[in-house]
Design a protein around this motif. Structure first.
Motif, PDB file in Angstrom:
ATOM      1  N   ILE A 329       0.792  -1.105  -0.247  1.00 39.84           N
ATOM      2  CA  ILE A 329      -0.064  -0.059   0.178  1.00 39.84           C
ATOM      3  C   ILE A 329       0.865   1.146   0.073  1.00 39.84           C
ATOM      4  O   ILE A 329       0.442   2.431  -0.626  1.00 39.84           O
ATOM      5  N   ALA A 330       2.121   1.381   0.852  1.00 37.96           N
ATOM      6  CA  ALA A 330       2.687   2.486   0.913  1.00 37.96           C
ATOM      7  C   ALA A 330       3.674   2.675  -0.422  1.00 37.96           C
ATOM      8  O   ALA A 330       3.801   3.760  -1.100  1.00 37.96           O
ATOM      9  N   ALA A 331       3.669   1.477  -1.292  1.00 39.82           N
ATOM     10  CA  ALA A 331       4.655   1.582  -2.521  1.00 39.82           C
ATOM     11  C   ALA A 331       3.820   1.918  -3.671  1.00 39.82           C
ATOM     12  O   ALA A 331       4.174   2.380  -4.690  1.00 39.82           O
ATOM     13  N   ASP A 332       2.461   1.627  -3.781  1.00 33.49           N
ATOM     14  CA  ASP A 332       1.518   1.844  -4.845  1.00 33.49           C
ATOM     15  C   ASP A 332       0.297   2.900  -4.611  1.00 33.49           C
ATOM     16  O   ASP A 332      -0.616   2.365  -3.773  1.00 33.49           O
ATOM     17  N   ALA A 333       0.385   3.892  -5.046  1.00 37.71           N
ATOM     18  CA  ALA A 333      -0.570   5.167  -4.756  1.00 37.71           C
ATOM     19  C   ALA A 333      -2.092   4.623  -5.382  1.00 37.71           C
ATOM     20  O   ALA A 333      -2.968   4.864  -4.690  1.00 37.71           O
ATOM     21  N   ALA A 334      -2.088   3.687  -6.301  1.00 39.27           N
ATOM     22  CA  ALA A 334      -3.197   3.356  -6.770  1.00 39.27           C
ATOM     23  C   ALA A 334      -3.911   2.405  -5.910  1.00 39.27           C
ATOM     24  O   ALA A 334      -5.123   2.352  -5.551  1.00 39.27           O
ATOM     25  N   LEU A 335      -3.057   1.448  -5.289  1.00 41.85           N
ATOM     26  CA  LEU A 335      -3.613   0.579  -4.377  1.00 41.85           C
ATOM     27  C   LEU A 335      -4.022   1.197  -3.190  1.00 41.85           C
ATOM     28  O   LEU A 335      -4.933   0.825  -2.601  1.00 41.85           O
ATOM     29  N   ALA A 336      -3.237   2.270  -2.554  1.00 45.06           N
ATOM     30  CA  ALA A 336      -3.555   2.932  -1.395  1.00 45.06           C
ATOM     31  C   ALA A 336      -4.850   3.427  -1.638  1.00 45.06           C
ATOM     32  O   ALA A 336      -5.580   3.668  -0.699  1.00 45.06           O
ATOM     33  N   ARG A 337      -5.309   4.192  -2.779  1.00 46.48           N
ATOM     34  CA  ARG A 337      -6.565   4.763  -3.281  1.00 46.48           C
ATOM     35  C   ARG A 337      -7.583   3.487  -2.775  1.00 46.48           C
ATOM     36  O   ARG A 337      -8.979   3.952  -2.956  1.00 46.48           O
ATOM     37  N   GLY A 338      -7.435   2.519  -3.109  1.00 44.91           N
ATOM     38  CA  GLY A 338      -8.256   1.274  -3.058  1.00 44.91           C
ATOM     39  C   GLY A 338      -8.579   0.972  -1.670  1.00 44.91           C
ATOM     40  O   GLY A 338      -9.712   0.250  -1.614  1.00 44.91           O
ATOM     41  N   VAL A 339      -7.979   1.371  -0.784  1.00 45.59           N
ATOM     42  CA  VAL A 339      -8.294   1.146   0.652  1.00 45.59           C
ATOM     43  C   VAL A 339      -9.548   1.780   1.250  1.00 45.59           C
ATOM     44  O   VAL A 339      -9.655   2.975   1.007  1.00 45.59           O
ATOM     45  N   ASN A 340     -10.720   1.105   1.643  1.00 46.66           N
ATOM     46  CA  ASN A 340     -11.913   1.625   2.055  1.00 46.66           C
ATOM     47  C   ASN A 340     -11.898   1.798   3.561  1.00 46.66           C
ATOM     48  O   ASN A 340     -12.622   2.656   3.991  1.00 46.66           O
ATOM     49  N   VAL A 341     -11.607   0.743   4.257  1.00 48.78           N
ATOM     50  CA  VAL A 341     -11.692   0.540   5.515  1.00 48.78           C
ATOM     51  C   VAL A 341     -10.197   0.228   6.115  1.00 48.78           C
ATOM     52  O   VAL A 341      -9.637  -0.573   5.533  1.00 48.78           O
ATOM     53  N   ALA A 342      -9.886   0.760   7.146  1.00 49.72           N
ATOM     54  CA  ALA A 342      -8.671   0.312   7.874  1.00 49.72           C
ATOM     55  C   ALA A 342      -8.462   0.850   9.295  1.00 49.72           C
ATOM     56  O   ALA A 342      -8.987   1.854   9.593  1.00 49.72           O
ATOM     57  N   ALA A 343      -8.072   0.023  10.137  1.00 44.81           N
ATOM     58  CA  ALA A 343      -7.861   0.484  11.629  1.00 44.81           C
ATOM     59  C   ALA A 343      -9.248   0.753  12.136  1.00 44.81           C
ATOM     60  O   ALA A 343      -9.210   1.858  12.922  1.00 44.81           O
ATOM     61  N   GLY A 344     -10.030   0.259  11.593  1.00 41.95           N
ATOM     62  CA  GLY A 344     -11.432   0.418  12.455  1.00 41.95           C
ATOM     63  C   GLY A 344     -12.175   1.729  12.014  1.00 41.95           C
ATOM     64  O   GLY A 344     -13.004   2.374  12.753  1.00 41.95           O
ATOM     65  N   THR A 345     -11.978   2.169  10.895  1.00 40.78           N
ATOM     66  CA  THR A 345     -12.627   3.176  10.346  1.00 40.78           C
ATOM     67  C   THR A 345     -12.530   3.325   8.684  1.00 40.78           C
ATOM     68  O   THR A 345     -11.931   2.774   8.171  1.00 40.78           O
ATOM     69  N   VAL A 346     -13.529   4.146   8.197  1.00 36.36           N
ATOM     70  CA  VAL A 346     -13.697   4.180   6.863  1.00 36.36           C
ATOM     71  C   VAL A 346     -12.820   5.277   6.346  1.00 36.36           C
ATOM     72  O   VAL A 346     -12.843   6.299   6.952  1.00 36.36           O
ATOM     73  N   THR A 347     -11.884   4.943   5.442  1.00 31.65           N
ATOM     74  CA  THR A 347     -10.813   5.772   5.194  1.00 31.65           C
ATOM     75  C   THR A 347     -10.892   6.529   3.657  1.00 31.65           C
ATOM     76  O   THR A 347     -10.507   7.569   3.507  1.00 31.65           O
ATOM     77  N   HIS A 348     -11.803   5.843   3.017  1.00 28.58           N
ATOM     78  CA  HIS A 348     -11.811   6.470   1.584  1.00 28.58           C
ATOM     79  C   HIS A 348     -12.915   7.445   1.569  1.00 28.58           C
ATOM     80  O   HIS A 348     -14.211   7.559   2.008  1.00 28.58           O
ATOM     81  N   PRO A 349     -12.569   8.495   1.106  1.00 28.86           N
ATOM     82  CA  PRO A 349     -13.483   9.792   1.282  1.00 28.86           C
ATOM     83  C   PRO A 349     -14.624   9.798   0.484  1.00 28.86           C
ATOM     84  O   PRO A 349     -15.535  10.367   1.338  1.00 28.86           O
ATOM     85  N   ALA A 350     -14.671   9.359  -0.721  1.00 30.55           N
ATOM     86  CA  ALA A 350     -16.268   9.401  -1.341  1.00 30.55           C
ATOM     87  C   ALA A 350     -17.027   8.192  -0.607  1.00 30.55           C
ATOM     88  O   ALA A 350     -18.082   8.432  -0.504  1.00 30.55           O
ATOM     89  N   VAL A 351     -16.424   7.377  -0.069  1.00 29.96           N
ATOM     90  CA  VAL A 351     -17.239   6.158   0.427  1.00 29.96           C
ATOM     91  C   VAL A 351     -17.664   6.875   1.891  1.00 29.96           C
ATOM     92  O   VAL A 351     -18.777   6.658   2.374  1.00 29.96           O
ATOM     93  N   ARG A 352     -16.816   7.512   2.441  1.00 32.59           N
ATOM     94  CA  ARG A 352     -17.183   8.075   3.792  1.00 32.59           C
ATOM     95  C   ARG A 352     -18.145   9.158   3.767  1.00 32.59           C
ATOM     96  O   ARG A 352     -19.282   9.174   4.305  1.00 32.59           O
ATOM     97  N   ALA A 353     -18.255   9.764   2.688  1.00 40.79           N
ATOM     98  CA  ALA A 353     -19.085  11.094   2.281  1.00 40.79           C
ATOM     99  C   ALA A 353     -20.391  10.269   1.993  1.00 40.79           C
ATOM    100  O   ALA A 353     -21.551  10.870   2.428  1.00 40.79           O
ATOM    101  N   ALA A 354     -20.430   9.176   1.244  1.00 36.49           N
ATOM    102  CA  ALA A 354     -21.916   8.540   0.686  1.00 36.49           C
ATOM    103  C   ALA A 354     -22.412   7.923   1.874  1.00 36.49           C
ATOM    104  O   ALA A 354     -23.683   8.129   1.982  1.00 36.49           O
ATOM    105  N   LEU A 355     -21.590   7.301   2.962  1.00 33.91           N
ATOM    106  CA  LEU A 355     -22.243   6.744   3.974  1.00 33.91           C
ATOM    107  C   LEU A 355     -22.545   7.736   5.129  1.00 33.91           C
ATOM    108  O   LEU A 355     -23.701   7.343   5.694  1.00 33.91           O
ATOM    109  N   ALA A 356     -22.114   8.687   5.010  1.00 29.97           N
ATOM    110  CA  ALA A 356     -22.530  10.072   5.881  1.00 29.97           C
ATOM    111  C   ALA A 356     -23.807  10.477   5.611  1.00 29.97           C
ATOM    112  O   ALA A 356     -24.484  10.812   6.456  1.00 29.97           O
ATOM    113  N   SER A 357     -24.171  10.550   4.375  1.00 27.12           N
ATOM    114  CA  SER A 357     -25.129  11.151   3.700  1.00 27.12           C
ATOM    115  C   SER A 357     -26.501  10.147   3.739  1.00 27.12           C
ATOM    116  O   SER A 357     -27.841  10.665   3.488  1.00 27.12           O
ATOM    117  N   ARG A 358     -26.416   8.898   4.079  1.00 30.63           N
ATOM    118  CA  ARG A 358     -27.457   8.020   4.181  1.00 30.63           C
ATOM    119  C   ARG A 358     -28.235   8.083   5.304  1.00 30.63           C
ATOM    120  O   ARG A 358     -27.830   8.492   6.549  1.00 30.63           O
TER     121      ARG A 358
END
Length: 358
Positions: A329-358
């Motif tokens: 993940i550290a070596a590949d920016a494309a793969l890092a953008r693919g992370v949606n959840v990590a360390a007990g939180t939603v990390t992807h900005p678009a996913v987080r915004a979409a879930l907050a609006s529901r």
């Protein structure tokens, strides 16, 4: 690393996340690969080929009891209890699935979604092959449900001598939409494509010179085109976010009896106001006098082709993750953008915004 490949549970999902060739490469690199019994059967990849490749055939629990779990589709509710602090690599579509997002957060899972792995140019390398297949299938399925025997208008997509082909309106000119458009044109349909991007419309017009009409994707234009269509394909995508609603119920109800609508964006909540997920066993429902197709795993209908296409794209990322998740993940920016959840939180900005609006 221990790598698990569970069997897919979604209705008639025939894809598998790892081929025997992929298992062989991972085993040769020193990893332990556990494949659930029968996981590859839908793609005509028998257990013996995985064993010959150096994999272990096990139960669902054994496949999930891994450091890295590879799937095709998102975990079903009956699998939530198998989640833990591992890495999951699959299609997630969390913007339309808050229950799964909560389960991943609670389990401490590092969840990487194929559809949000994004290159610097904005392209989605792991979604592209499935979008191409879904686009092509949308025309196949749409043509099928236009048949009188299926409740459709009795219109042949390509017409006949002296008879015009069906009018097909494709909304969204991205990868899926462009694939649907090309398939419709190849079969002789009267094709129209709508998109919000002028440059994309110019490119599609040039590609299909004289064989497609391009229109701007504005509500009044969409309403006019949908009313005259035999088949409407919804192919609107915002990476990580819920799809915008571009066809209203009123538009669908104004269509001619027996018309068909196919929502390719259903995994992201659908781009029709009235869309709801359907299955391969029960693929359509009616809105007014029209049929609506919203199967959430369309490429599962062609498991052999789709598995080969998907795993060719995911293979290098799987190899990198197997060598070390944090380093990959550290070596590949494309793969890092693919992370949606990590360390007990939603990390992807678009996913987080979409879930907050529901």
């Amino acid at each position: 690393m221990r790598i698990g490949v569970p069997k897919e549970l979604k209705n008639r999902e025939t894809r598998v996340a790892l081929t025997p060739a992929g298992a062989k490469a991972l085993a040769a690199a020193g990893h332990e690969v556990v494949v659930e019994r029968g996981a590859g059967a839908g793609a005509f990849l028998p257990d013996r080929e995985y064993v010959d490749a150096g994999a272990i055939i096990g139960t669902a629990r054994q496949a999930w009891d891994a450091d890295l779990v590879l799937k095709v589709k998102e975990p079903e509710p009956q699998e939530f209890g198998l989640l833990r602090d591992q890495t999951l690599f699959t299609f997630l579509h969390l913007a339309a699935n808050p229950e799964l997002a909560h389960a991943l957060v609670a389990a401490g899972t590092t969840a990487i979604s194929y559809d949000t792995v994004q290159l610097d140019d904005g392209s989605l390398p792991l979604l592209i092959p499935m979008s191409v297949i879904a686009g092509r299938l949308s025309i196949v399925e749409g043509a099928h449900f236009l048949l009188s025997a299926c409740g459709g208008r009795g219109v042949l997509l390509g017409g006949a001598p002296g008879v015009a082909g069906a009018r097909v309106v494709v909304i969204g000119g991205g990868v899926a939409g462009a694939s649907a458009l090309a398939q419709a044109i190849a079969l002789g349909a009267d094709a129209v494509v709508a998109d919000i991007g002028d440059a994309r419309l110019v490119r599609l017009a040039a590609t299909h010179a004289g064989r497609v009409r391009t229109v701007p994707s504005r509500p009044e234009v969409i309403a006019q085109e949908v009313a005259r269509a035999d088949l409407v394909i919804g192919a609107v995508l915002v990476p990580g976010a819920q799809a915008p609603k571009v066809v209203t119920r009123a538009m669908a109800e104004a269509m001619r009896p027996g018309s068909v609508l196919v929502d390719i964006a259903i995994d992201q909540g659908g781009c029709f106001e009235f869309s709801r997920p359907t299955s391969h066993d029960d693929p359509v429902f009616r809105v007014g006098d029209s049929l609506v197709y919203c199967v959430a795993n369309m490429p599962g209908a062609v498991g052999a082709t789709a598995t080969a296409a998907l795993t060719a794209a995911t293979g290098p990322y799987v190899a990198a993750l197997a060598a070390g998740v944090k380093q990959a993940i550290a070596a590949d920016a494309a793969l890092a953008r693919g992370v949606n959840v990590a360390a007990g939180t939603v990390t992807h900005p678009a996913v987080r915004a979409a879930l907050a609006s529901r």
